[in-house]
Write a protein that holds these residues in place. Structure first.
Motif, PDB file in Angstrom:
ATOM      1  N   VAL A 206       0.682  -1.283  -0.141  1.00  0.00           N
ATOM      2  CA  VAL A 206      -0.001  -0.008   0.113  1.00  0.00           C
ATOM      3  C   VAL A 206       0.976   1.026  -0.043  1.00  0.00           C
ATOM      4  O   VAL A 206       1.966   1.207  -0.587  1.00  0.00           O
ATOM      5  CB  VAL A 206      -1.060   0.141   1.102  1.00  0.00           C
ATOM      6  N   LYS A 207       0.678   2.313   0.659  1.00  0.00           N
ATOM      7  CA  LYS A 207       1.362   3.497   0.599  1.00  0.00           C
ATOM      8  C   LYS A 207       1.833   3.923   2.126  1.00  0.00           C
ATOM      9  O   LYS A 207       1.428   5.043   2.582  1.00  0.00           O
ATOM     10  CB  LYS A 207       0.594   4.646   0.109  1.00  0.00           C
ATOM     11  N   ILE A 208       2.438   2.920   2.521  1.00  0.00           N
ATOM     12  CA  ILE A 208       3.068   3.310   3.848  1.00  0.00           C
ATOM     13  C   ILE A 208       4.412   4.012   3.822  1.00  0.00           C
ATOM     14  O   ILE A 208       5.143   3.697   3.095  1.00  0.00           O
ATOM     15  CB  ILE A 208       3.432   1.951   4.789  1.00  0.00           C
ATOM     16  N   LYS A 209       4.299   5.363   4.442  1.00  0.00           N
ATOM     17  CA  LYS A 209       5.491   6.190   4.492  1.00  0.00           C
ATOM     18  C   LYS A 209       6.508   5.662   5.170  1.00  0.00           C
ATOM     19  O   LYS A 209       7.813   5.873   4.440  1.00  0.00           O
ATOM     20  CB  LYS A 209       4.813   7.653   4.565  1.00  0.00           C
ATOM     21  N   GLN A 210       6.367   5.177   6.159  1.00  0.00           N
ATOM     22  CA  GLN A 210       7.353   5.098   7.287  1.00  0.00           C
ATOM     23  C   GLN A 210       7.251   3.843   8.156  1.00  0.00           C
ATOM     24  O   GLN A 210       5.920   3.842   8.555  1.00  0.00           O
ATOM     25  CB  GLN A 210       7.731   6.150   7.913  1.00  0.00           C
ATOM     26  N   LEU A 211       8.106   2.806   8.408  1.00  0.00           N
ATOM     27  CA  LEU A 211       8.172   1.911   9.145  1.00  0.00           C
ATOM     28  C   LEU A 211       8.993   2.106  10.693  1.00  0.00           C
ATOM     29  O   LEU A 211      10.170   2.547  10.434  1.00  0.00           O
ATOM     30  CB  LEU A 211       8.429   0.463   8.538  1.00  0.00           C
ATOM     31  N   PHE A 212       8.451   1.803  11.626  1.00  0.00           N
ATOM     32  CA  PHE A 212       9.033   1.967  12.939  1.00  0.00           C
ATOM     33  C   PHE A 212       9.676   3.488  13.323  1.00  0.00           C
ATOM     34  O   PHE A 212      10.799   3.640  13.828  1.00  0.00           O
ATOM     35  CB  PHE A 212      10.354   0.995  12.936  1.00  0.00           C
ATOM     36  N   ASN A 213       8.729   4.216  12.702  1.00  0.00           N
ATOM     37  CA  ASN A 213       9.474   5.691  12.880  1.00  0.00           C
ATOM     38  C   ASN A 213      10.810   6.032  12.362  1.00  0.00           C
ATOM     39  O   ASN A 213      11.439   6.914  12.944  1.00  0.00           O
ATOM     40  CB  ASN A 213       9.125   6.251  14.428  1.00  0.00           C
ATOM     41  N   GLN A 214      11.302   5.213  11.414  1.00  0.00           N
ATOM     42  CA  GLN A 214      12.619   5.222  10.803  1.00  0.00           C
ATOM     43  C   GLN A 214      12.729   5.703   9.605  1.00  0.00           C
ATOM     44  O   GLN A 214      13.583   6.526   8.937  1.00  0.00           O
ATOM     45  CB  GLN A 214      13.458   4.301  11.523  1.00  0.00           C
ATOM     46  N   ALA A 215      12.268   4.734   8.543  1.00  0.00           N
ATOM     47  CA  ALA A 215      12.594   4.604   7.045  1.00  0.00           C
ATOM     48  C   ALA A 215      11.374   4.372   6.438  1.00  0.00           C
ATOM     49  O   ALA A 215      10.656   3.525   7.039  1.00  0.00           O
ATOM     50  CB  ALA A 215      13.802   3.969   6.927  1.00  0.00           C
ATOM     51  N   SER A 216      11.455   4.370   5.167  1.00  0.00           N
ATOM     52  CA  SER A 216      10.529   3.804   4.329  1.00  0.00           C
ATOM     53  C   SER A 216      10.606   2.507   4.058  1.00  0.00           C
ATOM     54  O   SER A 216      11.643   1.770   4.591  1.00  0.00           O
ATOM     55  CB  SER A 216      10.620   4.249   2.853  1.00  0.00           C
ATOM     56  N   PRO A 217       9.162   1.648   3.514  1.00  0.00           N
ATOM     57  CA  PRO A 217       9.498   0.349   3.601  1.00  0.00           C
ATOM     58  C   PRO A 217      10.612  -0.302   2.414  1.00  0.00           C
ATOM     59  O   PRO A 217      11.154  -1.190   2.689  1.00  0.00           O
ATOM     60  CB  PRO A 217       8.225  -0.113   2.815  1.00  0.00           C
ATOM     61  N   GLY A 218      10.918   0.743   1.460  1.00  0.00           N
ATOM     62  CA  GLY A 218      11.881   0.283   0.573  1.00  0.00           C
ATOM     63  C   GLY A 218      13.229   0.098   1.187  1.00  0.00           C
ATOM     64  O   GLY A 218      14.307  -0.491   0.809  1.00  0.00           O
TER      65      GLY A 218
END
Length: 157
Positions: free
Chosen positions: A48-60
């Motif tokens: 989907v369009k998750i911008k940031q994981l774990f308040n650190q970085a993008s899924p990419g």
């Protein structure tokens, strides 16, 4: 007679308690070593369009990242492999806990120069499956007014 019954009941409780810690201990030992976070998907299909994981970085940044888990002191590191992401090793502290029929993976990011005991926030993910060569973690997250599940698929290096 009452003493025998009390002793028997206590022995059953102790055996039950020991059994649950064996599950967690086995799961923790199974994570020891080096892993690659091979893919991140959601219950909605794709990322989907998750911008940031774990308040650190993008899924990419997290996809393809290299993780190392040390089970005897519950420490570890992860390093992003994408050239557009920070390449430094990020330290973590982690452990597993049993919650009913579930085993949860709890971890926290330890910034450089900070002691683990001083970090008060972390993340709780559910251990969905585990084998010698792969494991899957799941995290529920709010997304556009509903709850989705994010799946993190790891493979052993």
């Amino acid at each position: 007679m009452k003493i025998k019954f009390l002793f028997f009941t206590l022995a059953i409780f102790l055996l039950a308690a020991c059994g649950s810690t064996k599950v967690v201990r086995s799961s923790q030992k199974g994570l020891k070593g080096n892993w690659t976070l091979s893919s991140i998907t959601t219950s909605e299909g794709g990322i989907v369009k998750i911008k940031q994981l774990f308040n650190q970085a993008s899924p990419g940044c997290f996809e393809g990242s290299q993780w190392s888990f040390v089970s005897n002191n519950n420490s570890g590191t992860y390093t992003f492999q994408d050239a557009s992401c920070s390449a430094s090793a990020n330290s973590i502290k982690w452990f597993m806990e049993e919650n009913g029929d579930e085993v949860n993976f709890l971890w926290k990011f330890i910034p450089e120069g900070t002691k683990a005991k001083d970090v008060k926030t972390g993340y709780k993910l559910k251990l969905v499956s585990q084998s010698e060569t792969e494991f899957v973690l799941a995290q529920d997250a709010a997304f556009e007014g509903s709850i989705i599940t994010i799946y993190y698929d790891f493979i052993r290096n």
